[in-house]
Design a protein around this motif. Sequence first.
Motif, PDB file in Angstrom:
ATOM      1  N   ILE A  48     -10.367  -5.969 -11.689  1.00 38.61           N
ATOM      2  CA  ILE A  48      -9.795  -4.650 -11.972  1.00 38.61           C
ATOM      3  C   ILE A  48      -8.364  -4.630 -11.436  1.00 38.61           C
ATOM      4  CG2 ILE A  48      -9.906  -2.170 -11.474  1.00 38.61           C
ATOM      5  CD1 ILE A  48     -12.907  -2.423 -11.212  1.00 38.61           C
ATOM      6  N   ARG A 126      -9.456  -2.908 -16.856  1.00 42.95           N
ATOM      7  CA  ARG A 126     -10.728  -3.557 -16.542  1.00 42.95           C
ATOM      8  C   ARG A 126     -10.802  -4.968 -17.112  1.00 42.95           C
ATOM      9  NH1 ARG A 126     -13.553   0.159 -13.953  1.00 42.95           N
ATOM     10  NH2 ARG A 126     -13.057   2.349 -14.353  1.00 42.95           N
ATOM     11  N   SER A 154     -14.908  -5.264  -8.479  1.00 45.32           N
ATOM     12  CA  SER A 154     -15.937  -4.249  -8.711  1.00 45.32           C
ATOM     13  C   SER A 154     -17.147  -4.425  -7.799  1.00 45.32           C
ATOM     14  CB  SER A 154     -16.384  -4.288 -10.177  1.00 45.32           C
ATOM     15  OG  SER A 154     -16.857  -5.583 -10.522  1.00 45.32           O
TER      16      SER A 154
END
Length: 242
Positions: A48, A126, A154
């Motif tokens: 991310i 993402r 994440s």
Amino acid sequence: MRQFVLIVTVLLLALVLFSQFNESPLVPPKPRIVAVEGQGEFEVLPDIVRLHYNVSSLHDSDPAIAKAEVDKIASASVRALMELGVEESDITSSALHVSIQEDYNRNDGSRTRRHRVQRNVEAVLRNPNDYSRALQVLVDSGISEITHIQPEVSNLEELKQKALADAARKARQQADFLAAQFDTEVERVHQIGRQDVQRHFEMREMVAHAAKGGDAPEPPPHDFKPAKVKISSQVFVEFELE
């Protein structure tokens, strides 16, 4: 009364003698301790990336004109990111900031007051492979400034546990090594002290590749991607020796 005192004295003397000659003393000996520190560390690629940027505009007399310019550029930047594949829900904006900016001219001592309008935007990528292209579309859309780039993972909690487990394993290795130097062995854990897990997520870039196609007159620019981020941990452990 004297007979009672004599009996108590004899019993106390017998107890002292018994404790001295008995193989199991009344007070157990203090355990022998070895204190060590274990450190665990590893690097992973972020999955991310958060981009923080702003769009600002100045106008001498009318803040509405400056706001219209900010809205135009900010909207263009959002559309460009969405065309790249960024979800609309991953793009957020703070409240519009309107202020008076005063500029001072050192040459003649004059002061100029202008209206300043600014909007801050955050976009979450993402897919880190879109990082370089996202920066390019933001620049092309005319934004004012990219203020901060934050790489993240994440599964941070899982990685923190792995780093801590690695630190604990290395602490035991150190304890075993030190004990062996003195011809003894580690028996069990006496106490687990302070634990510290840190993440080092400062933004660094790595050169991925520079693909050249056809008869391009100039070499293409390098494709920059987020570099690995580091997660480290420390644990302090006391072990009892045999």
